[in-house]
Write a protein that holds these residues in place. Sequence first.
Motif, PDB file in Angstrom:
ATOM      1  N   VAL A 228       0.790  -1.264  -0.170  1.00 42.73           N
ATOM      2  CA  VAL A 228      -0.091   0.022   0.053  1.00 42.73           C
ATOM      3  C   VAL A 228       0.765   1.120  -0.048  1.00 42.73           C
ATOM      4  O   VAL A 228       1.963   1.335   0.682  1.00 42.73           O
ATOM      5  CB  VAL A 228      -0.933   0.041   1.160  1.00 42.73           C
ATOM      6  CG1 VAL A 228      -0.110  -0.008   2.653  1.00 42.73           C
ATOM      7  CG2 VAL A 228      -2.040   1.217   1.095  1.00 42.73           C
ATOM      8  N   GLU A 233      -5.415   8.873   2.294  1.00 43.90           N
ATOM      9  CA  GLU A 233      -6.073   7.709   2.793  1.00 43.90           C
ATOM     10  C   GLU A 233      -7.488   8.042   2.551  1.00 43.90           C
ATOM     11  O   GLU A 233      -8.107   8.984   2.938  1.00 43.90           O
ATOM     12  CB  GLU A 233      -5.821   7.348   4.215  1.00 43.90           C
ATOM     13  CG  GLU A 233      -4.292   6.929   4.711  1.00 43.90           C
ATOM     14  CD  GLU A 233      -3.891   6.642   5.908  1.00 43.90           C
ATOM     15  OE1 GLU A 233      -4.985   6.460   6.647  1.00 43.90           O
ATOM     16  OE2 GLU A 233      -2.852   6.809   6.494  1.00 43.90           O
ATOM     17  N   TYR A 244       0.450  -2.235   9.477  1.00 47.08           N
ATOM     18  CA  TYR A 244       1.166  -2.708   8.084  1.00 47.08           C
ATOM     19  C   TYR A 244       2.807  -2.502   8.528  1.00 47.08           C
ATOM     20  O   TYR A 244       3.085  -1.918   9.373  1.00 47.08           O
ATOM     21  CB  TYR A 244       0.856  -1.663   6.920  1.00 47.08           C
ATOM     22  CG  TYR A 244       1.778  -0.178   7.057  1.00 47.08           C
ATOM     23  CD1 TYR A 244       3.019   0.124   6.703  1.00 47.08           C
ATOM     24  CD2 TYR A 244       0.871   1.089   7.906  1.00 47.08           C
ATOM     25  CE1 TYR A 244       3.310   1.317   6.870  1.00 47.08           C
ATOM     26  CE2 TYR A 244       1.387   2.127   8.187  1.00 47.08           C
ATOM     27  CZ  TYR A 244       2.833   2.271   7.579  1.00 47.08           C
ATOM     28  OH  TYR A 244       3.544   3.650   8.062  1.00 47.08           O
ATOM     29  N   ILE A 265      -7.345   1.771   4.723  1.00 45.18           N
ATOM     30  CA  ILE A 265      -7.512   1.432   3.174  1.00 45.18           C
ATOM     31  C   ILE A 265      -9.023   1.034   2.842  1.00 45.18           C
ATOM     32  O   ILE A 265     -10.007   1.031   3.871  1.00 45.18           O
ATOM     33  CB  ILE A 265      -6.474   0.383   2.779  1.00 45.18           C
ATOM     34  CG1 ILE A 265      -7.009  -1.025   3.441  1.00 45.18           C
ATOM     35  CG2 ILE A 265      -5.191   0.585   2.973  1.00 45.18           C
ATOM     36  CD1 ILE A 265      -6.611  -2.441   3.177  1.00 45.18           C
ATOM     37  N   GLN A 269      -9.678  -3.583  -0.995  1.00 49.02           N
ATOM     38  CA  GLN A 269      -8.314  -3.418  -1.395  1.00 49.02           C
ATOM     39  C   GLN A 269      -7.394  -4.520  -0.307  1.00 49.02           C
ATOM     40  O   GLN A 269      -6.370  -4.690  -0.608  1.00 49.02           O
ATOM     41  CB  GLN A 269      -7.569  -2.273  -1.381  1.00 49.02           C
ATOM     42  CG  GLN A 269      -8.199  -1.415  -2.408  1.00 49.02           C
ATOM     43  CD  GLN A 269      -7.386  -0.022  -2.262  1.00 49.02           C
ATOM     44  OE1 GLN A 269      -7.149   0.666  -1.260  1.00 49.02           O
ATOM     45  NE2 GLN A 269      -6.945   0.756  -3.294  1.00 49.02           N
ATOM     46  N   TYR A 273      -3.052  -5.944  -0.695  1.00 45.69           N
ATOM     47  CA  TYR A 273      -2.208  -5.640   0.234  1.00 45.69           C
ATOM     48  C   TYR A 273      -1.691  -6.766   1.564  1.00 45.69           C
ATOM     49  O   TYR A 273      -0.780  -6.470   2.243  1.00 45.69           O
ATOM     50  CB  TYR A 273      -2.286  -4.302   0.694  1.00 45.69           C
ATOM     51  CG  TYR A 273      -2.281  -3.496  -0.295  1.00 45.69           C
ATOM     52  CD1 TYR A 273      -1.524  -3.181  -1.491  1.00 45.69           C
ATOM     53  CD2 TYR A 273      -3.651  -2.433  -0.420  1.00 45.69           C
ATOM     54  CE1 TYR A 273      -1.841  -2.300  -2.511  1.00 45.69           C
ATOM     55  CE2 TYR A 273      -3.666  -1.529  -1.358  1.00 45.69           C
ATOM     56  CZ  TYR A 273      -2.826  -1.681  -2.311  1.00 45.69           C
ATOM     57  OH  TYR A 273      -3.025  -0.401  -3.355  1.00 45.69           O
ATOM     58  N   LEU A 305      -0.816  -5.686   6.715  1.00 43.23           N
ATOM     59  CA  LEU A 305      -0.655  -5.217   5.257  1.00 43.23           C
ATOM     60  C   LEU A 305       1.120  -4.938   5.107  1.00 43.23           C
ATOM     61  O   LEU A 305       1.751  -4.994   6.258  1.00 43.23           O
ATOM     62  CB  LEU A 305      -1.221  -3.871   4.870  1.00 43.23           C
ATOM     63  CG  LEU A 305      -2.700  -3.897   5.247  1.00 43.23           C
ATOM     64  CD1 LEU A 305      -3.223  -2.675   5.082  1.00 43.23           C
ATOM     65  CD2 LEU A 305      -3.529  -5.130   4.619  1.00 43.23           C
ATOM     66  N   GLN A 307       3.691  -2.012   3.189  1.00 42.04           N
ATOM     67  CA  GLN A 307       4.133  -0.871   2.546  1.00 42.04           C
ATOM     68  C   GLN A 307       4.353  -1.065   1.180  1.00 42.04           C
ATOM     69  O   GLN A 307       5.035  -2.196   0.856  1.00 42.04           O
ATOM     70  CB  GLN A 307       4.988   0.071   3.178  1.00 42.04           C
ATOM     71  CG  GLN A 307       5.042   1.458   2.822  1.00 42.04           C
ATOM     72  CD  GLN A 307       6.134   2.187   3.449  1.00 42.04           C
ATOM     73  OE1 GLN A 307       6.772   1.580   4.399  1.00 42.04           O
ATOM     74  NE2 GLN A 307       6.296   3.550   3.047  1.00 42.04           N
ATOM     75  N   ASN A 308       4.339  -0.095   0.337  1.00 43.99           N
ATOM     76  CA  ASN A 308       4.981  -0.134  -0.957  1.00 43.99           C
ATOM     77  C   ASN A 308       6.412  -0.400  -1.232  1.00 43.99           C
ATOM     78  O   ASN A 308       6.753  -0.865  -2.288  1.00 43.99           O
ATOM     79  CB  ASN A 308       4.435   1.049  -1.798  1.00 43.99           C
ATOM     80  CG  ASN A 308       4.852   2.293  -1.549  1.00 43.99           C
ATOM     81  OD1 ASN A 308       4.923   2.631  -0.352  1.00 43.99           O
ATOM     82  ND2 ASN A 308       5.403   3.105  -2.393  1.00 43.99           N
TER      83      ASN A 308
END
Length: 413
Positions: A228, A233, A244, A265, A269, A273, A305, A307-308
């Motif tokens: 994510v 948000e 996360y 989120i 979704q 994630y 979750l 993180q990106n």
Amino acid sequence: MSEHIRASDSAGYVALDHYLRGIDTGKSPMAENTPAGDGEWGVLKVSAVQEGWFRSSENKVIRDAAHIQPRFEVRPGDLIMTRANTEALVGLACIADAPPPRLMLSDKTLRLVVDKDVADPVFVALALLCPATRNQVRAVATGTSAGMKNISQRQIRGLRVPRASLEQQRKIVAVHAAFERRIGALEKILGKLEVTEKALCAEALNRSQEAGWRTSALSEVATVAAGVTLGSEPVGDGTVELPYLRVANVLDGRIDTADVKTVRILRSQYERYALREGDLLLTEGGDLDKLGRGAVWDGRIDECLHQNHVFRLRCGNRMLSEFLALYTSSAQGRAYFQRVGKQTTNLASINSSQVKRMPVPVPPIAEQESLLVPIRATRRRAQAVESQIAKLRTVQRGACEDLLAGRVTTPRP
């Protein structure tokens, strides 16, 4: 050892300044974000000061000799304190027991010069770590827009710490040292187990060359997904706030969940994630030598979750995540990440396409299981030792806090 050691006959407190001769502030010259090598000068990062111990490897090398100032060199036995850090870490202090030569204080690290006629430096370090003192630090530290906290020398000098005679201080330090000896013995055992594990991992991967196992692109044996993205948000119905994992949580060989943040989120979704037990997590960026560091997620947090900046690798039926983790953390795996990583001035990064193209050995599943048996056994033994160390640390902390507060119990390690 006496069963009735008190930090103060009257449970009194004094300003920290009572125990000090002075405070030295360092400098932060231009430096590269890599540790100093043998014969080189380095400047301390604030991360060199941990909760009760000194991590000398946390420094940055100074290339320009004009910036070297020997008067700021850290000396054995120095009491070092952070002047600026996050709220949880500002004002931490520790003794630099055996620092290597040529390490300088930065402008965010202070040397508290203890008056040894009235105080033992280790006692002062313990007093600075006790909850009552840490609460004072958090109360007086001032914030910045970047989320950092600062504490001034005046505020440090004014901290209220337990009053104790030099004789009483030394008895408290002796109790602390007894725990340290026991913990040190366990840490040596843990170190040997870590060496054994590395040897077993290397042996397992060497088998891939000897047996001629097929090599495939990582994308053929696992799916790679980014997590994510933080920022804007969603709000309102259909959203959910969940924990996360970020880059700071994903270490080399283990996941640290001591400080886990949350993000909101859309519930729709979640599957995109979400983490599952057995997912391999790899970091996207950082220092070049730390690219692709990671560990297998054990599912300790429900509905978690990522993180990106943390890649999630989910293996199919041809690969065990534990075996894949052996390879990504191996010398061959690290060499691949360093070769394809994009280097900037201070950081390096890899992208999902590079991770997907990574060539990995793919032995039969039965062979992977067989090779993992001794590795898992060694890890279980290491975890048992780590648990013993953690329990001793808890008892040690409680014993020292009791003594510093003037209570009479003195548990032995």
